[in-house]
Motif scaffolding. Structure first.
Motif, short mmCIF file in Angstrom:
data_model
loop_
_atom_site.label_atom_id
_atom_site.label_comp_id
_atom_site.label_asym_id
_atom_site.label_seq_id
_atom_site.Cartn_x
_atom_site.Cartn_y
_atom_site.Cartn_z
N THR A 1 0.85 -1.18 0.00
CA THR A 1 0.00 0.00 0.00
C THR A 1 0.89 1.24 0.00
N SER A 2 0.33 2.36 -0.43
CA SER A 2 1.08 3.62 -0.46
C SER A 2 0.09 4.76 -0.47
N THR A 3 0.62 5.98 -0.38
CA THR A 3 -0.20 7.20 -0.41
C THR A 3 0.33 8.13 -1.49
N GLN A 4 -0.57 8.67 -2.31
CA GLN A 4 -0.14 9.60 -3.34
C GLN A 4 0.39 10.89 -2.72
N ILE B 1 10.49 3.69 -5.02
CA ILE B 1 11.19 4.99 -5.07
C ILE B 1 10.49 5.97 -6.01
N ASP B 2 9.32 5.61 -6.53
CA ASP B 2 8.57 6.50 -7.40
C ASP B 2 8.12 7.72 -6.59
N PRO B 3 8.48 8.94 -7.03
CA PRO B 3 8.15 10.14 -6.24
C PRO B 3 6.67 10.48 -6.18
N ARG B 4 5.86 9.79 -6.98
CA ARG B 4 4.43 10.11 -6.98
C ARG B 4 3.70 9.55 -5.76
N HIS B 5 4.34 8.70 -4.99
CA HIS B 5 3.69 8.21 -3.77
C HIS B 5 4.71 7.99 -2.66
N ALA C 1 -6.59 9.10 -2.08
CA ALA C 1 -5.12 9.24 -2.11
C ALA C 1 -4.42 7.93 -1.80
N ASN C 2 -5.19 6.89 -1.50
CA ASN C 2 -4.61 5.61 -1.11
C ASN C 2 -4.47 4.67 -2.30
N CYS C 3 -3.45 3.85 -2.27
CA CYS C 3 -3.19 2.90 -3.35
C CYS C 3 -2.87 1.53 -2.78
N ILE C 4 -3.20 0.51 -3.54
CA ILE C 4 -2.74 -0.83 -3.24
C ILE C 4 -2.22 -1.44 -4.54
N GLY C 5 -1.09 -2.10 -4.46
CA GLY C 5 -0.50 -2.72 -5.63
C GLY C 5 -0.19 -4.18 -5.38
N ILE C 6 -0.38 -4.99 -6.41
CA ILE C 6 -0.07 -6.42 -6.33
C ILE C 6 0.80 -6.76 -7.52
N LEU C 7 1.95 -7.37 -7.25
CA LEU C 7 2.90 -7.77 -8.29
C LEU C 7 3.12 -9.27 -8.19
N GLU C 8 3.01 -9.97 -9.32
CA GLU C 8 3.23 -11.42 -9.36
C GLU C 8 4.19 -11.75 -10.50
N GLY C 9 5.02 -12.76 -10.28
CA GLY C 9 5.93 -13.18 -11.34
C GLY C 9 7.17 -13.83 -10.77
N ASP C 10 8.22 -13.95 -11.58
CA ASP C 10 9.47 -14.55 -11.12
C ASP C 10 10.02 -13.77 -9.94
N ASP C 11 10.62 -14.48 -9.00
CA ASP C 11 11.07 -13.87 -7.74
C ASP C 11 11.91 -12.62 -7.96
#
Length: 350
Positions: free
Chosen positions: A7-10, A66-70, A44-54
């Motif tokens: 999770t993150s905040t914009q 490290i994306d400055p947008r959140h 302003a709240n975000c949730i991200g899910i990433l799946e794939g090779d380790d």
């Protein structure tokens, strides 16, 4: 394989256009990396899910963190998985423009009255996504857009649904009206002919996809913009077919809306020419490239590949564009010399 849920905040409000650009660029990048999942924005709240090779998922998450947008990035789950919970990568947010829902990769996670997805509870990642969808501390940004009630918007949205359902060849005003929940009389008040409706549909549909990508011209160059636009269109074959039909209509001056379609294409060509001129000034393209001729060459490649994709099942338009554009750009760095490969001697017959 590995699954990371965070999770993150914009750090600032993000517009529809910015979200659509994030969707287009992120979808292509994650697809190339073999990463699936979802990025959902709710206020302003975000949730991200990433799946794939380790290793790939780990590296992708480092880039995201490290994306400055959140900010306030917090990992909720980081675990090995035997199978994916998401077939591709998508984004969910509440657009102010209802046509944004037709952008490839958009998820209607927050659509009102949406049936509960029975797969939400099958994995911990999907359970967290379900929690985020209904969490009382993350209220919806807004209700359905008032633009939905505008007859022209309803008609265009109905046209897109009808095109998805029956294709361009079977498109009728009646089908569009049915999909829009309008009567024939209501449709006739805003669009008296199918060509008029298709013209408006082409404009809104293409602008919805292309406008968020336009900043790529300044950021990465005109070729990068066309690459991203071609990738986005490749996910909407019905739109590609509609554009091909529109170009064919534009070639016949007796056809209704022919002038309009020609003017739209000229504006698009001017965008590419202006972008190439800016590329030369910024040093992204060589000074030996004439922006007018460069635009002609790029659009010949761009339009030709889109037409091929309609006629052949084995044309990877993005890969073909990248390969040809790479060679084209190398040629731009050279001084043009009149070719002689067609100067074949013809034997005289006495």
């Amino acid at each position: 394989m590995r699954s990371i849920v965070y999770t993150s905040t914009q750090t600032r409000p993000i517009t529809d256009a910015e979200l659509a650009q994030i969707l287009a660029v992120g979808r292509e990048k994650n697809t190339a990396l073999g990463v699936t999942g979802i990025l959902a924005h709710k206020d302003a709240n975000c949730i991200g899910i990433l799946e794939g090779d380790d290793a790939v998922v780990g590296a992708r998450f480092e880039q995201v963190s490290i994306d400055p947008r959140h900010t306030h990035v917090r990992v909720l789950l980081d675990e090995p998985i035997a199978r994916r919970s998401f077939p591709d990568w998508s984004m969910a947010f509440q657009p102010l423009d209802p046509l944004m829902q037709h952008v490839p990769g958009f998820s209607d996670l927050f659509a009102p009255n949406q049936p509960t997805d029975p797969t939400f509870g099958l994995t911990r990642a999907r359970a967290l996504l379900g929690w985020f969808r209904n969490h009382p501390l993350a209220p919806l940004m807004s209700g359905p857009s008032d633009d939905d009630a505008v007859p022209r918007t309803r008609a265009v949205n109905g046209a897109i649904s009808a095109l998805h359902d029956g294709g361009v060849s079977r498109f009728t005003l009646e089908a569009a009206a049915a999909h829009a929940g309008m009567t024939a009389a209501e449709m006739d008040e805003v669009f008296p002919s199918d060509r008029a409706l298709l013209a408006a549909t082409v404009e809104r549909w293409t602008q919805t996809i292309s406008t968020p990508l336009l900043p790529l011209i300044e950021q990465q160059g005109t070729v990068a913009f066309l690459h991203a636009l071609l990738a986005a269109h490749a996910e909407e074959p019905v739109l590609v077919a509609l554009l091909a039909t529109s170009l064919a209509s534009a070639a016949d001056p007796t056809v209704e809306a022919a002038d309009y379609f020609r003017s739209v294409y000229r504006r698009f060509r001017e965008t590419i020419r202006t972008g190439l001129a800016e590329d030369v000034q910024a040093g992204r393209e060589p000074t030996t490239m004439d922006p007018v001729r460069g635009a002609q060459q790029l659009l010949a490649l761009y339009d030709g590949l889109r037409l091929q994709s309609l006629l052949t099942a084995d044309t990877d338009v993005v890969d073909a564009f990248d390969r040809a554009a790479t060679r084209m750009r190398r040629g731009w760095a050279e001084q043009y010399e009149q070719p002689s490969y067609w100067d074949i001697p013809v034997a005289r017959v006495d």
